[in-house]
Design a protein around this motif. Sequence first.
Motif, PDB file in Angstrom:
ATOM      1  N   LEU A  21       0.850  -1.183   0.000  1.00 36.51           N
ATOM      2  CA  LEU A  21       0.000   0.000   0.000  1.00 36.51           C
ATOM      3  C   LEU A  21       0.888   1.236   0.000  1.00 36.51           C
ATOM      4  CD1 LEU A  21      -2.711   1.599   0.466  1.00 36.51           C
ATOM      5  CD2 LEU A  21      -2.211   1.396   2.909  1.00 36.51           C
ATOM      6  N   TYR A  22       0.604   2.140  -0.927  1.00 35.24           N
ATOM      7  CA  TYR A  22       1.193   3.474  -0.926  1.00 35.24           C
ATOM      8  C   TYR A  22       0.062   4.443  -0.647  1.00 35.24           C
ATOM      9  CZ  TYR A  22       5.175   1.372  -3.336  1.00 35.24           C
ATOM     10  OH  TYR A  22       6.244   0.595  -3.679  1.00 35.24           O
ATOM     11  N   CYS A  88      -0.049  -3.389  -6.495  1.00 34.26           N
ATOM     12  CA  CYS A  88      -0.038  -2.448  -5.372  1.00 34.26           C
ATOM     13  C   CYS A  88      -1.394  -1.763  -5.269  1.00 34.26           C
ATOM     14  CB  CYS A  88       1.013  -1.360  -5.595  1.00 34.26           C
ATOM     15  SG  CYS A  88       2.674  -1.958  -5.783  1.00 34.26           S
ATOM     16  N   LEU A  89      -1.679  -1.274  -4.094  1.00 35.32           N
ATOM     17  CA  LEU A  89      -2.830  -0.411  -3.879  1.00 35.32           C
ATOM     18  C   LEU A  89      -2.276   0.984  -3.617  1.00 35.32           C
ATOM     19  CD1 LEU A  89      -5.843   0.110  -3.424  1.00 35.32           C
ATOM     20  CD2 LEU A  89      -5.499  -0.557  -1.028  1.00 35.32           C
ATOM     21  N   ILE A  90      -2.774   1.953  -4.359  1.00 32.00           N
ATOM     22  CA  ILE A  90      -2.363   3.346  -4.185  1.00 32.00           C
ATOM     23  C   ILE A  90      -3.584   4.106  -3.688  1.00 32.00           C
ATOM     24  CG2 ILE A  90      -1.453   5.401  -5.334  1.00 32.00           C
ATOM     25  CD1 ILE A  90      -0.291   3.403  -7.465  1.00 32.00           C
ATOM     26  N   PHE A  91      -3.485   4.628  -2.482  1.00 38.29           N
ATOM     27  CA  PHE A  91      -4.591   5.342  -1.854  1.00 38.29           C
ATOM     28  C   PHE A  91      -4.264   6.826  -1.853  1.00 38.29           C
ATOM     29  CE2 PHE A  91      -6.974   6.290   2.311  1.00 38.29           C
ATOM     30  CZ  PHE A  91      -8.169   6.529   1.652  1.00 38.29           C
ATOM     31  N   LEU A  92      -4.946   7.591  -2.705  1.00 36.63           N
ATOM     32  CA  LEU A  92      -4.729   9.030  -2.826  1.00 36.63           C
ATOM     33  C   LEU A  92      -5.669   9.738  -1.858  1.00 36.63           C
ATOM     34  CD1 LEU A  92      -4.445   9.234  -6.717  1.00 36.63           C
ATOM     35  CD2 LEU A  92      -2.607   8.974  -5.019  1.00 36.63           C
ATOM     36  N   ASP A  93      -5.099  10.160  -0.742  1.00 37.14           N
ATOM     37  CA  ASP A  93      -5.905  10.685   0.357  1.00 37.14           C
ATOM     38  C   ASP A  93      -5.325  11.986   0.907  1.00 37.14           C
ATOM     39  OD1 ASP A  93      -7.859  10.790   2.348  1.00 37.14           O
ATOM     40  OD2 ASP A  93      -6.681   9.576   3.727  1.00 37.14           O
ATOM     41  N   ALA A  94      -4.598  12.725   0.088  1.00 39.37           N
ATOM     42  CA  ALA A  94      -3.977  13.954   0.579  1.00 39.37           C
ATOM     43  C   ALA A  94      -4.808  15.152   0.142  1.00 39.37           C
ATOM     44  CB  ALA A  94      -2.556  14.081   0.054  1.00 39.37           C
ATOM     45  N   HIS A  95      -5.559  15.685   1.048  1.00 35.32           N
ATOM     46  CA  HIS A  95      -6.240  16.948   0.828  1.00 35.32           C
ATOM     47  C   HIS A  95      -6.421  17.620   2.178  1.00 35.32           C
ATOM     48  CE1 HIS A  95      -9.213  13.604   0.735  1.00 35.32           C
ATOM     49  NE2 HIS A  95      -9.731  14.301   1.717  1.00 35.32           N
ATOM     50  N   PHE A  96      -6.632  18.900   2.148  1.00 29.26           N
ATOM     51  CA  PHE A  96      -6.715  19.727   3.352  1.00 29.26           C
ATOM     52  C   PHE A  96      -5.395  19.701   4.114  1.00 29.26           C
ATOM     53  CE2 PHE A  96     -11.141  18.867   2.304  1.00 29.26           C
ATOM     54  CZ  PHE A  96     -11.536  20.166   2.117  1.00 29.26           C
ATOM     55  N   ILE A 137      -6.042   1.857  -7.734  1.00 31.03           N
ATOM     56  CA  ILE A 137      -6.014   3.204  -7.151  1.00 31.03           C
ATOM     57  C   ILE A 137      -7.372   3.490  -6.527  1.00 31.03           C
ATOM     58  CG2 ILE A 137      -5.758   5.676  -7.607  1.00 31.03           C
ATOM     59  CD1 ILE A 137      -4.013   4.930 -10.016  1.00 31.03           C
ATOM     60  N   ILE A 138      -7.334   3.966  -5.292  1.00 28.84           N
ATOM     61  CA  ILE A 138      -8.540   4.458  -4.621  1.00 28.84           C
ATOM     62  C   ILE A 138      -8.316   5.948  -4.389  1.00 28.84           C
ATOM     63  CG2 ILE A 138      -9.955   4.401  -2.535  1.00 28.84           C
ATOM     64  CD1 ILE A 138      -9.211   1.426  -2.264  1.00 28.84           C
ATOM     65  N   ILE A 139      -9.259   6.761  -4.843  1.00 30.77           N
ATOM     66  CA  ILE A 139      -9.169   8.209  -4.663  1.00 30.77           C
ATOM     67  C   ILE A 139     -10.208   8.616  -3.627  1.00 30.77           C
ATOM     68  CG2 ILE A 139      -9.389  10.472  -5.754  1.00 30.77           C
ATOM     69  CD1 ILE A 139      -8.698   9.086  -8.425  1.00 30.77           C
TER      70      ILE A 139
END
Length: 163
Positions: A21-22, A88-96, A137-139
Amino acid sequence: MGQLARFNLSLLKRELGINTLYETGTGLGASLLWAHQSGISNLTSIEQDTATLAVAKIKLKEVPTAKLLQGDTLDLINDLPTKAKDPCLIFLDAHFAGGADFKGMQAYLQSAKDPRSFPLLKELRVLATKDLSSDWIIIDDARLYVDGPFASGECPNWARQWT
């Protein structure tokens, strides 16, 4: 704040062979903890806010496979392998930016004015240069980038670059 716990990571690991996981936007470490509890052993996450990252490090001290980095999300995205050996799983969770999800409404509203709070389009541009054919990818909160209200107001117009 993303809730990776809404996803059955044990199933993804078992059925898709995901063991890495990234994550962009560590927050307080809940997603990494969930991934660890789901059996995913290679965990890497990056957090911009040092105070938020310090809290996550304490929460994840019993997860030795968690690699916690401090920096901009693009630092992690740029360093991802061009073609990973295994899915791989890439979890894009960068906001705020600034850990605003955890610091109250005033910090949240101030963060909504900060361009660093909406890195998704830049992240996707870099990811498009990589072979992600076996990756997932999970956004989190993609809804922030389209018209309409979110929990505490509108997403800034400049962040909606694809509408």
